[in-house]
Design an enzyme around this catalytic site. Structure first.
Site, PDB file in Angstrom:
ATOM      1  N   HIS A   1      22.549  26.701  41.206  1.00 51.77           N
ATOM      2  CA  HIS A   1      21.088  26.585  41.155  1.00 51.77           C
ATOM      3  C   HIS A   1      20.505  25.937  42.405  1.00 51.77           C
ATOM      4  O   HIS A   1      19.309  26.098  42.698  1.00 51.77           O
ATOM      5  CB  HIS A   1      20.677  25.788  39.910  1.00 51.77           C
ATOM      6  CG  HIS A   1      19.359  26.180  39.335  1.00 51.77           C
ATOM      7  ND1 HIS A   1      18.334  26.708  40.087  1.00 51.77           N
ATOM      8  CD2 HIS A   1      18.880  26.119  38.058  1.00 51.77           C
ATOM      9  CE1 HIS A   1      17.290  26.942  39.304  1.00 51.77           C
ATOM     10  NE2 HIS A   1      17.606  26.615  38.078  1.00 51.77           N
TER      11      HIS A   1
ATOM     12  N   ASP B   1      19.265  48.898  38.680  1.00 54.66           N
ATOM     13  CA  ASP B   1      20.030  50.117  38.392  1.00 54.66           C
ATOM     14  C   ASP B   1      21.123  50.271  39.446  1.00 54.66           C
ATOM     15  O   ASP B   1      20.839  50.468  40.624  1.00 54.66           O
ATOM     16  CB  ASP B   1      19.078  51.317  38.410  1.00 54.66           C
ATOM     17  CG  ASP B   1      19.769  52.640  38.133  1.00 54.66           C
ATOM     18  OD1 ASP B   1      21.014  52.670  38.026  1.00 54.66           O
ATOM     19  OD2 ASP B   1      19.058  53.658  38.029  1.00 54.66           O
TER      20      ASP B   1
END
Length: 439
Positions: A164, A380
């Site tokens: 993070h 995708d």
């Protein structure tokens, strides 16, 4: 659901062309405050790729390597410099030590087992993520990026764990989207990341923080028994909540998200059966990129988020109505101007405060994360859009409310992590569930 997770292979993927071997990226205030918290873990569920993707794992490794050419920090490690005044500074050493890549198979697990259960099957889902239990400061020895590709009976799950301190949610999905672009055959990215970090003052880099004490690094936060449930909200039901909130207080200021989160908060408070005089709080991450002048580019790679919170008595949350609660959220967010951000950064620089789980996840408080604006469903890889998004075990404490865009345009999924009793009560809360799509 009979199942077992088999790890087929674990490998290291490095950037294909390491052009800047000496690149060093100092961590900002927004990055440093996260050192003692967990990583970011998000994953996508896909239908099974076509038979012509027999070399799928090799293809994903190769495309990841090429993506790391653009996202060099994610192939690096954290590094520290200790100073003589009991302080230390952190930076990302873009040394191309590489990302971890895990290939696994979940025997007997289908797509429906993951996305069609009333409660998230954590005992299975969490095993789809690598580097579980790792905190951000451990990035000095652990990879900053780890990927696990898990084959299901009729699908595939791609889980990412990213340190993070290296990035926030916006950057996380920027990376995921970019990897999918390279996987689809693009030679270059539509939106290359901006690696240079933003500092309040030119002289701020590197920022020094006090040396960590041993008890800070080895503290254990006791987690109560928790479950997760994903609540689906359609665009139409969210619009109705927004209209209701605005009508109740005679305004047009309340946003769709403010109305939705207020609806969730009110049900959670009602379901926990809190005493009316008990204080409860709700924390919302506020994006900074567009609130600075000049604004940071959307492709800024790093953290650019500041938390804002409101505190109210439980009785007030329930009795004053949806519009009143949403207005408190709206007012709090409006107060976070550029001047407020700069003042907070100045204050932090003079008195660094590193967030800890017990400080962030307080009793009877709720903290939201992620955003319905993140570009999830355009990820995708060449065999179709994802079916659903899920998160891993990192930062999963009671009161965690994760917000995802839904699969259908304008819809939102709320992933609530609460006690089994609270989630059950929310499921029985007619006022709350009236706005929830039952799948």
């Amino acid at each position: 659901m009979a199942s077992s997770i088999r790890v087929i292979s674990t490998s290291t993927v490095c950037a294909a062309n390491h052009k800047e071997p000496n690149l060093r990226i100092d961590l900002t205030t927004w990055d440093l405050q996260l050192l003692l918290l967990d990583t970011i873990q998000k994953g996508l569920v896909f239908h099974k790729p076509r038979p012509d993707h027999e070399n799928l794992i090799h293809h994903l490794q190769t495309s990841l390597s090429r993506t790391l050419d653009f996202f060099l920090p994610l192939a690096g490690r954290l590094a520290t410099v200790e100073h003589g005044d009991e302080t230390t500074s952190f930076f990302i050493d873009c040394n191309n030590s590489g990302a971890e890549f895990v290939h696994a198979v979940a025997d007997g697990v289908s797509v429906s087992d993951i996305i069609e259960q009333t409660y998230v099957p954590d005992h299975i889902l969490f095993s789809f993520f690598p580097l579980n239990g790792v905190r951000n400061y451990e990035g000095t020895s652990k990879p900053l990026l780890a990927v696990q590709v898990t084959e299901l009976v009729d699908g595939i799950f791609i889980g990412c764990t990213i340190n993070h301190t290296a990035l926030d949610g916006t950057s996380f999905w920027h990376f995921f989207n970019s990897w999918s672009e390279i996987s689809r055959g693009l030679d270059s990215l539509s939106k290359p990341p901006v690696l240079e970090r933003w500092f309040l003052h030119d002289t701020d880099s590197p920022i020094r923080i006090p040396l960590f004490k041993k008890e800070q690094l080895h503290s254990k936060f006791v987690r109560m028994p928790l479950q997760q449930r994903v609540f689906h909200f359609t665009a139409e039901s969210i619009a109705e909540l927004k209209t209701k909130a605005n009508v109740e207080i005679g305004t047009h200021k309340i946003s769709s998200l403010q109305a939705l989160l207020s609806h969730v908060w009110r049900s959670a408070v009602r379901s926990k059966r809190l005493d009316p005089d008990q204080e409860t709080c709700f924390t919302i991450p506020i994006g900074v990129r567009q609130r600075l002048q000049p604004p940071l580019p959307q492709q800024y790679l790093g953290n650019a988020v500041q938390g804002g919170y409101i505190t109210m008595k439980a009785g007030e949350v329930l009795e004053q109505g949806l519009g009143y609660v949403a207005l408190q959220m709206n007012t709090m967010i409006a107060m976070h101007t550029e001047e407020e951000f700069r003042n907070c950064l100045e204050s932090w620089r003079e008195n660094p405060k590193i967030l800890t789980p017990d400080g962030v996840y307080a009793s009877n408080c709720f903290i939201s994360s992620s955003s319905p604006r993140h570009n999830v469903y355009d990820t995708d890889f060449g065999w179709g859009r994802p079916i659903a998004v899920r998160s891993g075990p990192a930062n999963k404490y009671g009161g965690k409310i994760t917000i995802f865009p839904g699969a259908k345009q304008g819809s939102v999924d709320i992933e609530a992590c609460l006690s089994p009793e609270t989630l059950q009560a929310m499921g029985d809360d007619a006022e709350f569930m009236d706005a929830v799509l039952i799948i």
